[in-house]
Design a protein around this motif. Structure first.
Motif, short mmCIF file in Angstrom:
data_model
loop_
_atom_site.label_atom_id
_atom_site.label_comp_id
_atom_site.label_asym_id
_atom_site.label_seq_id
_atom_site.Cartn_x
_atom_site.Cartn_y
_atom_site.Cartn_z
N GLU A 94 -0.30 -5.47 2.20
CA GLU A 94 -0.14 -4.65 1.01
C GLU A 94 -0.58 -5.40 -0.25
N ALA A 95 -0.19 -6.69 -0.32
CA ALA A 95 -0.58 -7.49 -1.49
C ALA A 95 -2.09 -7.68 -1.53
N TRP A 96 -2.71 -7.93 -0.35
CA TRP A 96 -4.16 -8.10 -0.32
C TRP A 96 -4.86 -6.82 -0.73
N GLN A 97 -4.37 -5.67 -0.26
CA GLN A 97 -4.99 -4.40 -0.64
C GLN A 97 -4.88 -4.18 -2.14
N ALA A 98 -3.71 -4.49 -2.71
CA ALA A 98 -3.51 -4.30 -4.16
C ALA A 98 -4.46 -5.19 -4.95
N SER A 99 -4.61 -6.46 -4.54
CA SER A 99 -5.50 -7.37 -5.28
C SER A 99 -6.95 -6.96 -5.13
N THR A 100 -7.32 -6.42 -3.96
CA THR A 100 -8.69 -5.95 -3.75
C THR A 100 -9.00 -4.76 -4.65
N LEU A 101 -8.07 -3.83 -4.75
CA LEU A 101 -8.27 -2.67 -5.64
C LEU A 101 -8.33 -3.12 -7.10
N HIS A 102 -7.52 -4.13 -7.45
CA HIS A 102 -7.60 -4.71 -8.80
C HIS A 102 -9.01 -5.22 -9.07
N ARG A 128 -9.47 6.27 -1.74
CA ARG A 128 -9.17 5.89 -3.12
C ARG A 128 -10.29 6.29 -4.09
#
Length: 552
Positions: A94-102, A128
């Protein structure tokens, strides 16, 4: 057409050199000519599907041959690239997905190209609202390999390079064709990249400016041989790095400091004479603070394998300048500046130390070479005044290779002041024409009127037996002083494979506290021993001190 595009096309057409990937399992070598020819077909596909000059394309792919094909295809199509950070094996999904979208919002990506093994991410990105395609779609057998590169100017972006701070405040250095070519000319000429026998061996990832610009693009522009492995293969078996230098007669390599500490420890346990490293002429060390003691150890154990200590080359670089800012002259080796700790920490002056001073009374910094021609560097004080030799202050850059802007989630913002100077966020000083970096300004620990750089504490702790090299963080903490008044102190967090053994962990805690007190003259408020792979790092491997506070 930009000078950079003209250069890679012309060099590829002329040289028989190329790139080898797939070690240690199934090595495959492709000439630069083949790579560019195939990328022409990929560029034709991108343009036909709507990619416009200047469009930002993000790339995610662990397989090097695919990632390289995608990047060169985008450049020939007139776009810019951002190599997305791959998740570590312990990464929270989840953290990796959030940073990738950032990251995608930061660079305003118009397209995401996905290679093996990340093809399934396409559906997530499409949901997305992102246009996501597979790199293999650019590899059609009937693609137009005669496609003429799209015309772009020197001011067009080519790399939107995510910076190390992007994990907390996402931003990307906007590197233009002109910025990139200025830096490439500098460092390839400074050490004569592309000699007939040159072979560069690298494991540094393409999402790191050292891996992308210093190793991959530097080899391509110079028309020299490149042997590249993935970071996963290196971390699985660090000894593969030096074994490939031996096998392919590697002459050039580059890596962050922790990798050289691993090399020194590997070579110390390797049968003398089983490797021949006499072929190496440049070992660039940059990207993180350089451990003088670790470099001395590498010089000592490397001699058993023919490694000339003069090839060790401490350098200073930043994504905002393409990659390199300084370069040591050939044959310099590691030159250490030993300065008086009190003058450095209280007066902000790097005064040469008394030869008989105790370890806690001195600080040792490597000279990082000479500033390259297309960039100017200066040291400024707290009021913006330009400082003189051996006066410590903030490092600022200006020149043809320096980015003029950052990409952020709020749009493109200036990176420089009205006079073109970029504050890089590091403290340093000059010794003659050679630059020294003390550390990150925001991380300084203030105790008793002393400005202590956490790197000094971390180096001392790393010397303790049982502590993992490159896996120590010193952070500011508040501790109770006299009368209940809070004062600033610091904690040391160190990884160890012996963390689960209470007696061993206690020994390490005591030894770290004693070594830091001996070497730096201050005692930590706390020492915490942690399991391997616990300390937070950026995707390029740098320690995240602010995030480490959460572990306390």
């Amino acid at each position: 057409m930009s000078t950079f595009i003209e250069t890679i096309v012309a060099v590829a057409a002329e040289t028989p050199k190329g790139m080898t990937t797939g070690e240690p399992h199934q090595p495959v070598r492709r000439q630069w000519r083949e790579i560019v020819e195939k990328a022409r077909g990929g560029a034709a596909e991108l343009v036909a599907s709507g990619l416009r000059p200047g469009d930002a394309v993000a790339i995610l792919g662990a397989e090097l041959s695919q990632a390289v094909h995608a990047a060169v295809s985008v450049w020939l199509a007139g776009g810019s690239t951002t190599m997305l950070h791959e998740p570590g094996h312990r990464a929270n999904p989840e953290a990796w997905q959030a940073s990738t979208l950032h990251a995608l919002r930061t660079v305003d990506a118009s397209l995401v190209l996905l290679g093996r093994p990340y093809e399934p991410v396409a559906e997530v990105l499409r949901a997305r609202g992102y246009d996501a395609r597979l790199i293999e779609e650019l590899e059609r057998p009937d693609a137009d390999t005669t496609f003429a590169p799209v015309q772009v100017g020197e001011d067009a972006p080519i790399l939107l390079q995510l910076t190390s701070g992007s994990t907390s405040e996402p931003k990307a250095a906007r590197i233009t064709h002109g910025n990139l070519m200025a830096n490439l000319r500098d460092f390839t000429r400074a050490r004569d990249f592309g000699r007939p026998d040159d072979v560069l061996v690298s494991w540094v990832p393409l999402f790191h400016d050292m891996g992308m610009v210093g190793c991959f693009i530097g080899s391509m522009v110079s028309g020299m041989e490149l042997v590249a492995i993935t970071p996963v293969e290196f971390l699985r078996y660090p000894g593969l790095w030096q074994e490939l230098m031996h096998k392919y007669r590697g002459t050039i390599t580059a890596a962050p400091n922790f990798a050289y500490l691993l090399m020194a420890r590997q070579l110390a346990n390797t049968e003398p004479g089983s490797l021949d490293l006499s072929c190496v002429r440049i070992m660039g060390n940059g990207g993180e603070p350089i451990d003088a003691d670790g470099m001395h150890m590498l010089e000592t154990v490397g001699a058993r394998f023919g490694l000339d200590p003069r090839v060790l080359a401490p350098v200073y670089g930043a994504a905002e300048n393409g990659v390199l800012i300084t370069m040591a002259s050939e044959g310099d080796g590691v030159i250490i500046d030993t300065v008086d700790a009190a003058a450095l920490e209280k007066d902000r002056r790097a005064v040469p130390a008394d030869p008989g001073a105790a370890p806690s009374e001195v600080r040792r910094f490597p000279l990082l070479g000479y500033v390259l021609p297309s960039v100017s560097a200066r040291i400024v004080g707290e009021k913006g005044e330009v400082l003189g030799e051996r006066e410590v202050g903030g490092v600022q850059l200006r020149g043809a290779s320096v980015t003029g802007s950052y990409c952020t989630e709020d749009g493109v913002v200036p990176a420089t002041d009205a006079d073109g100077w970029l504050d890089i966020g590091d403290d340093g000083y000059f010794v003659g024409d050679r630059l020294v970096i003390c550390g990150r300004r925001k991380d300084v620990i203030i105790m008793g009127g002393r400005n202590i750089f956490p790197t000094d504490i971390e180096r001392a702790a790393t010397a303790v037996e049982g502590v993992r090299a490159g896996n120590v963080i010193a952070v500011r903490v508040a501790e109770d002083g006299a009368g209940g008044i809070q004062k600033e102190g610091f904690a040391v967090l160190a990884e160890s494979r012996q963390h689960a053994d209470p007696e061993a962990a206690e020994r390490i805690r005591d030894a770290v506290a004693a070594r830091v007190l001996s070497d730096v003259g201050v005692r930590p408020a706390r020492v915490v021993v942690l399991p391997p792979a616990t300390l937070p790092k950026t995707s390029s491997g740098k320690l995240r001190r602010s995030a480490a506070l959460n572990l306390l």
